[in-house]
Design a protein around this motif. Sequence first.
Motif, PDB file in Angstrom:
ATOM      1  N   LEU A 190      49.515 -80.598  18.859  1.00  0.00           N
ATOM      2  CA  LEU A 190      50.099 -79.786  17.796  1.00  0.00           C
ATOM      3  C   LEU A 190      49.039 -79.189  16.883  1.00  0.00           C
ATOM      4  O   LEU A 190      49.070 -77.988  16.562  1.00  0.00           O
ATOM      5  N   ILE A 191      48.089 -79.997  16.448  1.00  0.00           N
ATOM      6  CA  ILE A 191      47.119 -79.548  15.450  1.00  0.00           C
ATOM      7  C   ILE A 191      46.202 -78.471  16.037  1.00  0.00           C
ATOM      8  O   ILE A 191      46.023 -77.399  15.452  1.00  0.00           O
ATOM      9  N   GLY A 192      45.639 -78.730  17.216  1.00  0.00           N
ATOM     10  CA  GLY A 192      44.766 -77.749  17.845  1.00  0.00           C
ATOM     11  C   GLY A 192      45.514 -76.476  18.201  1.00  0.00           C
ATOM     12  O   GLY A 192      44.975 -75.360  18.081  1.00  0.00           O
ATOM     13  N   ALA A 193      46.777 -76.611  18.632  1.00  0.00           N
ATOM     14  CA  ALA A 193      47.564 -75.436  18.989  1.00  0.00           C
ATOM     15  C   ALA A 193      47.884 -74.598  17.755  1.00  0.00           C
ATOM     16  O   ALA A 193      47.878 -73.361  17.805  1.00  0.00           O
ATOM     17  N   ARG A 194      48.163 -75.245  16.642  1.00  0.00           N
ATOM     18  CA  ARG A 194      48.409 -74.481  15.416  1.00  0.00           C
ATOM     19  C   ARG A 194      47.160 -73.736  14.964  1.00  0.00           C
ATOM     20  O   ARG A 194      47.231 -72.595  14.495  1.00  0.00           O
ATOM     21  N   LEU A 195      46.017 -74.380  15.102  1.00  0.00           N
ATOM     22  CA  LEU A 195      44.770 -73.691  14.763  1.00  0.00           C
ATOM     23  C   LEU A 195      44.555 -72.487  15.671  1.00  0.00           C
ATOM     24  O   LEU A 195      44.132 -71.413  15.215  1.00  0.00           O
ATOM     25  N   ALA A 196      44.851 -72.648  16.962  1.00  0.00           N
ATOM     26  CA  ALA A 196      44.716 -71.523  17.897  1.00  0.00           C
ATOM     27  C   ALA A 196      45.658 -70.391  17.512  1.00  0.00           C
ATOM     28  O   ALA A 196      45.286 -69.207  17.566  1.00  0.00           O
ATOM     29  N   GLY A 197      46.887 -70.740  17.112  1.00  0.00           N
ATOM     30  CA  GLY A 197      47.834 -69.721  16.690  1.00  0.00           C
ATOM     31  C   GLY A 197      47.395 -69.019  15.421  1.00  0.00           C
ATOM     32  O   GLY A 197      47.519 -67.791  15.294  1.00  0.00           O
ATOM     33  N   ALA A 198      46.851 -69.775  14.466  1.00  0.00           N
ATOM     34  CA  ALA A 198      46.395 -69.184  13.204  1.00  0.00           C
ATOM     35  C   ALA A 198      45.225 -68.227  13.447  1.00  0.00           C
ATOM     36  O   ALA A 198      45.138 -67.163  12.816  1.00  0.00           O
ATOM     37  N   LYS A 199      44.341 -68.573  14.376  1.00  0.00           N
ATOM     38  CA  LYS A 199      43.193 -67.712  14.675  1.00  0.00           C
ATOM     39  C   LYS A 199      43.620 -66.405  15.341  1.00  0.00           C
ATOM     40  O   LYS A 199      42.920 -65.393  15.244  1.00  0.00           O
ATOM     41  N   SER A 200      44.781 -66.431  16.007  1.00  0.00           N
ATOM     42  CA  SER A 200      45.281 -65.235  16.690  1.00  0.00           C
ATOM     43  C   SER A 200      46.206 -64.404  15.814  1.00  0.00           C
ATOM     44  O   SER A 200      46.719 -63.376  16.266  1.00  0.00           O
ATOM     45  N   SER A 201      46.447 -64.831  14.577  1.00  0.00           N
ATOM     46  CA  SER A 201      47.407 -64.167  13.705  1.00  0.00           C
ATOM     47  C   SER A 201      46.721 -63.161  12.795  1.00  0.00           C
ATOM     48  O   SER A 201      45.609 -63.383  12.317  1.00  0.00           O
ATOM     49  N   THR A 202      47.413 -62.059  12.539  1.00  0.00           N
ATOM     50  CA  THR A 202      46.846 -60.996  11.714  1.00  0.00           C
ATOM     51  C   THR A 202      47.710 -60.657  10.503  1.00  0.00           C
ATOM     52  O   THR A 202      47.404 -59.728   9.766  1.00  0.00           O
ATOM     53  N   GLY A 203      48.807 -61.380  10.295  1.00  0.00           N
ATOM     54  CA  GLY A 203      49.623 -61.167   9.107  1.00  0.00           C
ATOM     55  C   GLY A 203      48.976 -61.757   7.874  1.00  0.00           C
ATOM     56  O   GLY A 203      48.068 -62.597   7.958  1.00  0.00           O
ATOM     57  N   GLU A 204      49.449 -61.335   6.710  1.00  0.00           N
ATOM     58  CA  GLU A 204      48.873 -61.834   5.451  1.00  0.00           C
ATOM     59  C   GLU A 204      49.299 -63.272   5.156  1.00  0.00           C
ATOM     60  O   GLU A 204      48.572 -64.014   4.496  1.00  0.00           O
ATOM     61  N   VAL A 205      50.486 -63.656   5.620  1.00  0.00           N
ATOM     62  CA  VAL A 205      51.005 -65.004   5.412  1.00  0.00           C
ATOM     63  C   VAL A 205      51.306 -65.630   6.766  1.00  0.00           C
ATOM     64  O   VAL A 205      51.840 -64.966   7.665  1.00  0.00           O
ATOM     65  N   LEU A 206      50.956 -66.897   6.913  1.00  0.00           N
ATOM     66  CA  LEU A 206      51.237 -67.647   8.134  1.00  0.00           C
ATOM     67  C   LEU A 206      52.472 -68.507   7.908  1.00  0.00           C
ATOM     68  O   LEU A 206      52.559 -69.225   6.911  1.00  0.00           O
ATOM     69  N   PHE A 300      44.236 -68.396   1.986  1.00  0.00           N
ATOM     70  CA  PHE A 300      44.164 -69.720   1.375  1.00  0.00           C
ATOM     71  C   PHE A 300      44.046 -70.801   2.439  1.00  0.00           C
ATOM     72  O   PHE A 300      43.289 -71.771   2.279  1.00  0.00           O
ATOM     73  N   PHE A 301      44.787 -70.651   3.526  1.00  0.00           N
ATOM     74  CA  PHE A 301      44.725 -71.625   4.619  1.00  0.00           C
ATOM     75  C   PHE A 301      43.299 -71.780   5.123  1.00  0.00           C
ATOM     76  O   PHE A 301      42.786 -72.901   5.283  1.00  0.00           O
ATOM     77  N   TRP A 302      42.631 -70.656   5.357  1.00  0.00           N
ATOM     78  CA  TRP A 302      41.261 -70.746   5.881  1.00  0.00           C
ATOM     79  C   TRP A 302      40.260 -71.131   4.804  1.00  0.00           C
ATOM     80  O   TRP A 302      39.218 -71.740   5.102  1.00  0.00           O
ATOM     81  N   ASP A 303      40.530 -70.786   3.533  1.00  0.00           N
ATOM     82  CA  ASP A 303      39.655 -71.233   2.459  1.00  0.00           C
ATOM     83  C   ASP A 303      39.665 -72.752   2.361  1.00  0.00           C
ATOM     84  O   ASP A 303      38.643 -73.380   2.027  1.00  0.00           O
ATOM     85  N   LEU A 304      40.830 -73.367   2.696  1.00  0.00           N
ATOM     86  CA  LEU A 304      40.936 -74.832   2.724  1.00  0.00           C
ATOM     87  C   LEU A 304      40.324 -75.438   3.983  1.00  0.00           C
ATOM     88  O   LEU A 304      40.323 -76.650   4.155  1.00  0.00           O
ATOM     89  N   GLY A 305      39.805 -74.585   4.852  1.00  0.00           N
ATOM     90  CA  GLY A 305      39.221 -75.071   6.099  1.00  0.00           C
ATOM     91  C   GLY A 305      40.233 -75.184   7.219  1.00  0.00           C
ATOM     92  O   GLY A 305      39.937 -75.789   8.253  1.00  0.00           O
ATOM     93  N   GLY A 306      41.428 -74.589   7.033  1.00  0.00           N
ATOM     94  CA  GLY A 306      42.479 -74.770   8.025  1.00  0.00           C
ATOM     95  C   GLY A 306      42.836 -76.242   8.112  1.00  0.00           C
ATOM     96  O   GLY A 306      42.672 -77.009   7.159  1.00  0.00           O
ATOM     97  N   TYR A 307      43.345 -76.651   9.262  1.00  0.00           N
ATOM     98  CA  TYR A 307      43.454 -78.081   9.517  1.00  0.00           C
ATOM     99  C   TYR A 307      42.069 -78.636   9.831  1.00  0.00           C
ATOM    100  O   TYR A 307      41.205 -77.922  10.359  1.00  0.00           O
TER     101      TYR A 307
END
Length: 602
Positions: A190-206, A300-307
């Motif tokens: 779950l955690i690695g897959a969510r990170l992969a999804g976040a890296k592929s996302s281009t919207g302002e909010v996840l 903000f998600f990536w400023d926190l370092g993501g997961y």
Amino acid sequence: MKRIGSIEINVHLKDTETKRFNNENKSKQFTLPIPNGELKDWADKEAIQTDRERFGPGENGKRVIIKNQAEKDLEKRLYRFNGFNALVSEKISVNRSVPDARSEKCKQRKYLAKLPSVSVILIFYEEHFHTLLRSIHSIINRTPKELLHQIVLVDDYSSKESLKAPLDGYISEHFPPIIKIVRNQKRLGLIGARLAGAKSSTGEVLVFFDSHIEVNYNWLPPLLEPITINSKICTCPLVDGVAHNDFKYRIHRNGARGGLNWRFSYKQLPLFPEDKIQSNRCHIEDPVMMGGLFAISKAFFWDLGGYDDGLDIWGAEQFELSFKIWMCGGMILDVPCSHVAHIFRGPMDERPSPRDFNFLTRNQKRVAEVWMDEYKQYMYMRDPEYAETDAGNLTRMLAVRERLKCKSFDWYMKTVAYDFLIKYPPIDPPSYANGAIQSLKYMQYCLDTMGEREGNRVELYPCAKSLIWPHDNQNWVLSADRVLAARHENLCLNIGKHTNERDMPVWMWKCVNGTYNNQFFYYDRKHNWLVHGQHTHLCLEVIRENGKPQVVANECISSRRRQRWKFGTVNNTMLDNFFHNMPTNKNNKNISPRYYDYDSAN
């Protein structure tokens, strides 16, 4: 007041004192400004009305029952594989309507006309095909097109053929090109897959979702408005339920605050009076998110370092993200005007672990080492496995905490989660006995809550490896209140009103501290009896019912081995004085049982 290490807690707070403590310590700094800008009614009233007129299996969230006996074997097989009734899911349209879960006040609310774009991320692994499609359809149908930038589906290395070419074909034929599929080349969890999804996302909010959900009407604008006002806010919808057995949509009118105990278990705590849904509050501060459904600014998600990318598979990720959001300048708000339904799985066939080590304990230790400061010791003292676990390299996440100048965990506990120390004391109060409760007749079985809540019967399940340090479902305590309670749940064993009938069921009900009648228990060490009640002579017993062991209560009989039980740990000194200083009833009569002379009983 008592000092535990460097932590001060009040160890004797009663209910009224707890309320006063909460009111005096509830922080007023987490306030959300009134929206400034043009407002808009985002609800699609025409679509809502059209949905109301639909009919068919499961429409408007109604339940579906399989009545055809010829389908029962298939129903059972699909149920066990998925953890929900997949055959029922296939009887329901992937495009079904749901009941409008919003309150009347929420239906009248308008939200900022200018809101950020969204990437919705759904993670799936061996998901049921029709259920996944229903999740996607609900998002497409009930999300404003101008806000839905994309949907990112992350396939975490599924093996089911239906999730490969058939899924690609269905999406290509039925959905707009905003849907993107990311296929992991190995199982990340779950955690690695969510990170992969976040890296592929281009919207302002996840927006992160599990893959078996159904969004409700106008779900998105209430989640986005707080983030528009303050980009360091993370928002969570009110989570409705889709019943795993019949797919009935169950609306949850009241919210709950997320919490955790000192064994890293997620708990739901009642709202404070000022936070009740009916009180006109549009947002409720939540110390710990549930973790499966939430929205957060991508920046903000990536400023926190993501997961923390050192977390593996699943587990503790909602604590890690919750702690650092609050400690590093953000807020978590539950939004009662946003409803999203989720299928909480029922019984299912066990799937093999993707790792050959205890990734969950490792994840928990990583979170404790980075974020919990001196409080981590209270986790470690409850489970010796932490001492033997290598948390791995923590450099990256420690650097995030340093860079963002995050506050201490003590600040979090006293400012955000200010009642946790009362509800879950760091040092457990002394008890008469605790740990797993093993049947001495059927020694492979122990008492088990089976993860159920109040109103269910206690059951038997194969014992945990350690009777002293069992998992939460088998961790019991004969408390100072002389009740037999699930140690990490507010559940006590209860037999109810006594009759002359045999094999009385043993229920789990909410603990009522200070009540020494239906929840009263005593452990008779001579006979290994768990004796119930003040003025009765009933013992817990194991019987066979349709070949399955069941827990019941019967008259105590010393020769009956089925009534013998063993605790993981027994405090003999305290048990020697069990009946000393017994409370009195309203007539000032001592309520010690009239017959308790078990140590000399035959």
